[in-house]
Design a protein around this motif. Structure first.
Motif, PDB file in Angstrom:
ATOM      1  N   GLU A 161       3.672  -3.191  17.566  1.00  0.00           N
ATOM      2  CA  GLU A 161       4.594  -4.051  18.321  1.00  0.00           C
ATOM      3  C   GLU A 161       4.330  -5.537  18.076  1.00  0.00           C
ATOM      4  OE1 GLU A 161       7.186  -2.852  20.119  1.00  0.00           O
ATOM      5  OE2 GLU A 161       6.556  -0.875  19.375  1.00  0.00           O
ATOM      6  N   ASN A 162       3.318  -5.867  17.295  1.00  0.00           N
ATOM      7  CA  ASN A 162       2.942  -7.262  17.054  1.00  0.00           C
ATOM      8  C   ASN A 162       3.604  -7.796  15.799  1.00  0.00           C
ATOM      9  OD1 ASN A 162       0.643  -7.557  19.125  1.00  0.00           O
ATOM     10  ND2 ASN A 162       0.184  -5.654  18.053  1.00  0.00           N
ATOM     11  N   THR A 163       4.018  -9.062  15.853  1.00  0.00           N
ATOM     12  CA  THR A 163       4.610  -9.705  14.683  1.00  0.00           C
ATOM     13  C   THR A 163       3.846 -10.981  14.365  1.00  0.00           C
ATOM     14  OG1 THR A 163       6.216 -10.899  16.048  1.00  0.00           O
ATOM     15  CG2 THR A 163       6.917  -8.786  15.112  1.00  0.00           C
ATOM     16  N   PHE A 164       3.726 -11.251  13.063  1.00  0.00           N
ATOM     17  CA  PHE A 164       3.030 -12.444  12.590  1.00  0.00           C
ATOM     18  C   PHE A 164       3.897 -13.099  11.525  1.00  0.00           C
ATOM     19  CE2 PHE A 164      -0.007  -9.178  13.824  1.00  0.00           C
ATOM     20  CZ  PHE A 164      -0.709  -9.839  14.813  1.00  0.00           C
ATOM     21  N   ASP A 165       4.126 -14.399  11.664  1.00  0.00           N
ATOM     22  CA  ASP A 165       4.978 -15.084  10.689  1.00  0.00           C
ATOM     23  C   ASP A 165       4.407 -16.411  10.195  1.00  0.00           C
ATOM     24  OD1 ASP A 165       5.395 -16.680  12.900  1.00  0.00           O
ATOM     25  OD2 ASP A 165       7.527 -16.263  13.063  1.00  0.00           O
ATOM     26  N   LEU A 166       3.137 -16.650  10.430  1.00  0.00           N
ATOM     27  CA  LEU A 166       2.466 -17.834   9.883  1.00  0.00           C
ATOM     28  C   LEU A 166       1.770 -17.385   8.605  1.00  0.00           C
ATOM     29  CD1 LEU A 166       1.602 -20.786  10.091  1.00  0.00           C
ATOM     30  CD2 LEU A 166      -0.374 -20.013  11.436  1.00  0.00           C
ATOM     31  N   TYR A 167       2.227 -17.908   7.472  1.00  0.00           N
ATOM     32  CA  TYR A 167       1.668 -17.456   6.199  1.00  0.00           C
ATOM     33  C   TYR A 167       1.730 -18.556   5.152  1.00  0.00           C
ATOM     34  CZ  TYR A 167       6.603 -16.796   4.977  1.00  0.00           C
ATOM     35  OH  TYR A 167       7.939 -16.991   4.765  1.00  0.00           O
ATOM     36  N   GLU A 168       0.953 -18.335   4.090  1.00  0.00           N
ATOM     37  CA  GLU A 168       0.987 -19.177   2.896  1.00  0.00           C
ATOM     38  C   GLU A 168       1.595 -18.314   1.796  1.00  0.00           C
ATOM     39  OE1 GLU A 168      -3.199 -19.869   2.549  1.00  0.00           O
ATOM     40  OE2 GLU A 168      -3.194 -21.471   4.048  1.00  0.00           O
ATOM     41  N   GLN A 169       2.464 -18.899   0.977  1.00  0.00           N
ATOM     42  CA  GLN A 169       3.153 -18.136  -0.060  1.00  0.00           C
ATOM     43  C   GLN A 169       2.783 -18.676  -1.434  1.00  0.00           C
ATOM     44  OE1 GLN A 169       7.363 -17.840   0.607  1.00  0.00           O
ATOM     45  NE2 GLN A 169       7.726 -16.699  -1.259  1.00  0.00           N
ATOM     46  N   TYR A 170       2.508 -17.751  -2.360  1.00  0.00           N
ATOM     47  CA  TYR A 170       2.128 -18.109  -3.721  1.00  0.00           C
ATOM     48  C   TYR A 170       2.957 -17.297  -4.702  1.00  0.00           C
ATOM     49  CZ  TYR A 170      -2.001 -19.376  -1.020  1.00  0.00           C
ATOM     50  OH  TYR A 170      -2.834 -19.889  -0.067  1.00  0.00           O
ATOM     51  N   SER A 171       3.118 -17.833  -5.891  1.00  0.00           N
ATOM     52  CA  SER A 171       3.784 -17.121  -6.972  1.00  0.00           C
ATOM     53  C   SER A 171       2.983 -17.364  -8.239  1.00  0.00           C
ATOM     54  CB  SER A 171       5.210 -17.646  -7.145  1.00  0.00           C
ATOM     55  OG  SER A 171       5.861 -16.938  -8.166  1.00  0.00           O
ATOM     56  N   ASN A 172       2.767 -16.291  -9.017  1.00  0.00           N
ATOM     57  CA  ASN A 172       1.978 -16.432 -10.228  1.00  0.00           C
ATOM     58  C   ASN A 172       2.506 -15.475 -11.292  1.00  0.00           C
ATOM     59  OD1 ASN A 172      -0.018 -17.064 -12.057  1.00  0.00           O
ATOM     60  ND2 ASN A 172      -1.561 -15.777 -11.107  1.00  0.00           N
ATOM     61  N   GLU A 173       3.150 -16.013 -12.313  1.00  0.00           N
ATOM     62  CA  GLU A 173       3.616 -15.250 -13.473  1.00  0.00           C
ATOM     63  C   GLU A 173       4.386 -13.985 -13.097  1.00  0.00           C
ATOM     64  OE1 GLU A 173       0.373 -14.636 -16.163  1.00  0.00           O
ATOM     65  OE2 GLU A 173      -0.165 -16.747 -16.167  1.00  0.00           O
ATOM     66  N   GLY A 174       5.365 -14.119 -12.242  1.00  0.00           N
ATOM     67  CA  GLY A 174       6.237 -13.000 -11.904  1.00  0.00           C
ATOM     68  C   GLY A 174       5.763 -12.113 -10.777  1.00  0.00           C
ATOM     69  N   THR A 175       4.618 -12.407 -10.185  1.00  0.00           N
ATOM     70  CA  THR A 175       4.160 -11.662  -9.016  1.00  0.00           C
ATOM     71  C   THR A 175       4.031 -12.631  -7.854  1.00  0.00           C
ATOM     72  OG1 THR A 175       1.822 -11.959  -9.523  1.00  0.00           O
ATOM     73  CG2 THR A 175       2.881  -9.977 -10.397  1.00  0.00           C
ATOM     74  N   GLY A 176       4.085 -12.100  -6.649  1.00  0.00           N
ATOM     75  CA  GLY A 176       4.027 -12.959  -5.482  1.00  0.00           C
ATOM     76  C   GLY A 176       2.911 -12.550  -4.546  1.00  0.00           C
ATOM     77  N   ALA A 177       2.518 -13.474  -3.682  1.00  0.00           N
ATOM     78  CA  ALA A 177       1.509 -13.185  -2.662  1.00  0.00           C
ATOM     79  C   ALA A 177       1.845 -13.946  -1.392  1.00  0.00           C
ATOM     80  CB  ALA A 177       0.118 -13.577  -3.156  1.00  0.00           C
TER      81      ALA A 177
END
Length: 141
Positions: free
Chosen positions: A70-86
């Protein structure tokens, strides 16, 4: 008809035929896969919960939301590297400690509100909604 124009036309048709018959490695219909790759204590107050993808995550006006039970989390850091994401979600340590083992985890792009459950959305191929499996506090390394 000019012989050079005819040769160019045949060449273009041959290229088109070769491209349409060649097996591709991916299609626009392939769904990006996502998986948990790391859960680490970032500092005393925060757990860094990283999800990676087989393709780039969308960088747009909406947000990614990590759902654990039931918990939601939306604070994040986003990265992209050579066609993959994190995406590395920053979860307060106290909130992480209160999560229940065995609850299902989902990642959505947006809030995923509506009549369908996240389980149904992830099975329907609704893009993007990923089932990340069951939560276990032993994920924290």
């Amino acid at each position: 008809m000019n012989f050079n124009i005819m040769k160019k036309g045949i060449f273009i048709l041959a290229c088109f035929a070769a491209l349409s018959l060649a097996p591709g490695t991916a299609s626009a219909q392939d769904k990006v896969r996502a998986a948990i790759t790391s859960v680490k204590q970032k500092n005393a107050a925060t757990v860094a919960f990283t999800v990676t993808s087989s393709g780039d995550f969308i960088m747009g006006n909406n947000k990614y939301v990590l759902h654990i039970g039931e918990n939601t989390f939306d604070l994040y850091e986003q990265y992209s590297n050579e066609g993959t994401g994190a995406l590395t979600f920053l979860i307060p340590a106290a909130d992480f400690k209160a999560l229940h083992n065995g609850t299902t985890m989902y990642l959505t792009y947006g809030d995923a509100e509506g009549e369908q459950t996240m389980e149904a959305l992830s099975k329907d191929g609704h893009y993007p909604c990923w089932n990340l499996g069951k939560f276990n506090s032993d994920l924290l390394k």
